[in-house]
Design a protein around this motif. Structure first.
Motif, PDB file in Angstrom:
ATOM      1  N   GLU A  28      67.279  19.706  34.190  1.00  0.00           N
ATOM      2  CA  GLU A  28      67.655  20.794  33.288  1.00  0.00           C
ATOM      3  C   GLU A  28      69.070  21.279  33.572  1.00  0.00           C
ATOM      4  N   PHE A  29      69.440  21.360  34.852  1.00  0.00           N
ATOM      5  CA  PHE A  29      70.787  21.773  35.245  1.00  0.00           C
ATOM      6  C   PHE A  29      71.818  20.808  34.665  1.00  0.00           C
ATOM      7  N   THR A  30      71.516  19.515  34.730  1.00  0.00           N
ATOM      8  CA  THR A  30      72.423  18.488  34.210  1.00  0.00           C
ATOM      9  C   THR A  30      72.593  18.623  32.707  1.00  0.00           C
ATOM     10  N   LEU A  31      71.479  18.817  31.998  1.00  0.00           N
ATOM     11  CA  LEU A  31      71.550  18.964  30.541  1.00  0.00           C
ATOM     12  C   LEU A  31      72.315  20.222  30.142  1.00  0.00           C
ATOM     13  N   GLU A  32      72.093  21.317  30.875  1.00  0.00           N
ATOM     14  CA  GLU A  32      72.789  22.569  30.590  1.00  0.00           C
ATOM     15  C   GLU A  32      74.294  22.399  30.772  1.00  0.00           C
ATOM     16  N   PHE A  33      74.686  21.728  31.840  1.00  0.00           N
ATOM     17  CA  PHE A  33      76.115  21.548  32.086  1.00  0.00           C
ATOM     18  C   PHE A  33      76.723  20.608  31.055  1.00  0.00           C
ATOM     19  N   ASN A  34      75.984  19.598  30.643  1.00  0.00           N
ATOM     20  CA  ASN A  34      76.474  18.701  29.603  1.00  0.00           C
ATOM     21  C   ASN A  34      76.733  19.464  28.301  1.00  0.00           C
ATOM     22  N   ARG A  35      75.820  20.361  27.925  1.00  0.00           N
ATOM     23  CA  ARG A  35      76.007  21.182  26.726  1.00  0.00           C
ATOM     24  C   ARG A  35      77.220  22.107  26.886  1.00  0.00           C
ATOM     25  N   TYR A  36      77.386  22.640  28.094  1.00  0.00           N
ATOM     26  CA  TYR A  36      78.517  23.528  28.386  1.00  0.00           C
ATOM     27  C   TYR A  36      79.838  22.777  28.187  1.00  0.00           C
ATOM     28  N   LEU A  37      79.914  21.539  28.695  1.00  0.00           N
ATOM     29  CA  LEU A  37      81.131  20.748  28.551  1.00  0.00           C
ATOM     30  C   LEU A  37      81.412  20.403  27.094  1.00  0.00           C
ATOM     31  N   GLU A  38      80.374  20.039  26.357  1.00  0.00           N
ATOM     32  CA  GLU A  38      80.563  19.685  24.949  1.00  0.00           C
ATOM     33  C   GLU A  38      81.087  20.871  24.146  1.00  0.00           C
ATOM     34  N   GLU A  39      80.708  22.075  24.556  1.00  0.00           N
ATOM     35  CA  GLU A  39      81.177  23.274  23.873  1.00  0.00           C
ATOM     36  C   GLU A  39      82.605  23.619  24.262  1.00  0.00           C
ATOM     37  N   LYS A  40      82.963  23.420  25.541  1.00  0.00           N
ATOM     38  CA  LYS A  40      84.267  23.851  26.050  1.00  0.00           C
ATOM     39  C   LYS A  40      85.361  22.794  25.900  1.00  0.00           C
ATOM     40  N   VAL A  41      84.981  21.519  25.896  1.00  0.00           N
ATOM     41  CA  VAL A  41      85.988  20.442  25.857  1.00  0.00           C
ATOM     42  C   VAL A  41      85.722  19.604  24.612  1.00  0.00           C
ATOM     43  N   LYS A  42      86.435  19.911  23.538  1.00  0.00           N
ATOM     44  CA  LYS A  42      86.152  19.302  22.245  1.00  0.00           C
ATOM     45  C   LYS A  42      86.720  17.892  22.103  1.00  0.00           C
ATOM     46  N   ASP A  43      87.761  17.550  22.894  1.00  0.00           N
ATOM     47  CA  ASP A  43      88.423  16.266  22.707  1.00  0.00           C
ATOM     48  C   ASP A  43      87.870  15.173  23.615  1.00  0.00           C
ATOM     49  N   SER A  44      86.675  15.384  24.166  1.00  0.00           N
ATOM     50  CA  SER A  44      86.122  14.433  25.118  1.00  0.00           C
ATOM     51  C   SER A  44      84.670  14.105  24.784  1.00  0.00           C
ATOM     52  N   GLU A  45      84.199  13.040  25.373  1.00  0.00           N
ATOM     53  CA  GLU A  45      82.824  12.619  25.187  1.00  0.00           C
ATOM     54  C   GLU A  45      82.095  12.662  26.527  1.00  0.00           C
ATOM     55  N   PHE A  46      80.941  13.297  26.541  1.00  0.00           N
ATOM     56  CA  PHE A  46      80.159  13.406  27.774  1.00  0.00           C
ATOM     57  C   PHE A  46      78.769  12.835  27.547  1.00  0.00           C
ATOM     58  N   SER A  47      78.263  12.163  28.569  1.00  0.00           N
ATOM     59  CA  SER A  47      76.913  11.611  28.469  1.00  0.00           C
ATOM     60  C   SER A  47      76.213  11.758  29.816  1.00  0.00           C
ATOM     61  N   VAL A  48      74.905  11.926  29.754  1.00  0.00           N
ATOM     62  CA  VAL A  48      74.102  12.062  30.964  1.00  0.00           C
ATOM     63  C   VAL A  48      73.713  10.677  31.459  1.00  0.00           C
ATOM     64  N   VAL A  49      74.112  10.362  32.682  1.00  0.00           N
ATOM     65  CA  VAL A  49      73.761   9.084  33.299  1.00  0.00           C
ATOM     66  C   VAL A  49      72.425   9.203  34.022  1.00  0.00           C
ATOM     67  N   GLY A  50      72.221  10.336  34.685  1.00  0.00           N
ATOM     68  CA  GLY A  50      70.997  10.605  35.429  1.00  0.00           C
ATOM     69  C   GLY A  50      71.027  12.035  35.919  1.00  0.00           C
ATOM     70  N   ASP A  51      70.047  12.447  36.662  1.00  0.00           N
ATOM     71  CA  ASP A  51      70.030  13.802  37.199  1.00  0.00           C
ATOM     72  C   ASP A  51      71.260  14.046  38.058  1.00  0.00           C
TER      73      ASP A  51
END
Length: 290
Positions: A28-51
């Motif tokens: 859950e921490f990983t998913l939350e941070f991924n959402r945070y990055l997608e909101e704050k950094v618009k010119d980049s792509e983020f993906s979850v590799v694992g926990d």
């Protein structure tokens, strides 16, 4: 007895509850941070590799593997708000992006050398006419046996990083962290792996395989090792008899330690690019002889 129970519960409370809410899991921490990055950094792509592991791309060719182990530990401690933790991680990513946008810095990888290598190299350079302050080798001490050096790694060659180049790129205080992140990303790219070996009943032991050049550099890419399946008794003890030979056993596994010590001693005597006959354990932020 009642007082003791209440005291124990009070001590455990910060670990079990954060700001009045149940702590979230690593996933859950990983998913939350991924959402945070997608909101704050618009010119980049983020993906979850694992926990606790994200991948960042799309930043003008810049890529980064993001590991959140330390951030999650801070979160579990309850001493810092999760939004502040996320912001700290974001600032770190921005700084890494700025630094690694330099292709030379992006290619820096760490190499482990024995103290005898440093001593002999300096002696040879002095004989060749170099003054102490002009020796073109940048190195840092890891412990009483080992030194850390850095190379610019390209498809064609590996070249040691010099003090002047460290100064030129302004990375004297950050080169170790940069090289550690680079080697972890490199291991991920080449799919470096552990293989359990048959010890004939002498405990449990693993060999670490990379590319015949950077196996011993696992000391600087320990975060990658922590993500591999390592079933040992105790904390990892890492033996690096040579550049391309790494044995890992558990600190509580006396049979495996004896076996690994024997193999490492022999390998140190007989193999090329020898480093150390000893095992090392990561303690209080540094590698110490076990």
């Amino acid at each position: 007895m009642r007082i003791k129970i209440v005291l124990v519960l009070a001590l455990l409370l910060p670990v079990c509850v954060y700001a009045g809410k149940p702590l979230i899991s690593k996933h859950e921490f990983t998913l939350e941070f991924n959402r945070y990055l997608e909101e704050k950094v618009k010119d980049s792509e983020f993906s979850v590799v694992g926990d606790l592991h994200l991948h960042a791309g799309g930043m003008e060719g810049y890529e980064l593997n993001i590991y959140l182990d330390n951030a999650y530990d801070v979160y579990l401690s309850g001493g810092r708000d999760i939004k502040l933790i996320f912001n700290d991680q974001l600032e770190s990513i921005k700084n890494q992006k700025k630094t690694l946008s330099n292709s030379d810095v992006k290619s820096i990888l760490p190499v482990i050398k024995p103290y005898t290598y440093i001593e002999s190299s300096i002696a040879q350079l002095k004989e060749a006419g170099y003054d102490k302050d002009d020796i073109p080798l940048f190195y840092e001490k890891l412990n009483e046996d080992l030194y850390l050096m850095y190379v610019f790694d390209s498809a064609d060659s590996m070249r040691f990083v010099s003090p002047k180049e460290v100064e030129k790129h302004g990375i004297k205080d950050s080169i170790r962290d940069i090289a550690s992140k680079n080697i972890e990303s490199y291991y991920f790219k080449i799919e470096a792996q552990l293989r359990e070996i048959d010890t004939k009943g002498n405990g449990r032991a693993y060999l670490f395989f990379a590319d015949e050049n950077y196996e011993a550099s696992i000391l600087m890419g320990f975060g990658y090792l922590k993500r591999l399946t390592l079933e040992i008794d105790g904390e990892p003890v890492v033996f690096i008899p040579a550049r391309n030979v790494v044995l890992i056993v558990g600190s509580n596994d006396s049979k495996a330690i004896d076996m690994a010590s024997s193999i490492a001693a022999r390998g140190y005597r007989e193999l090329g690019y020898a480093i150390s006959p000893f095992g090392y354990k990561y303690l209080d932020g540094k590698w110490s002889r076990f």
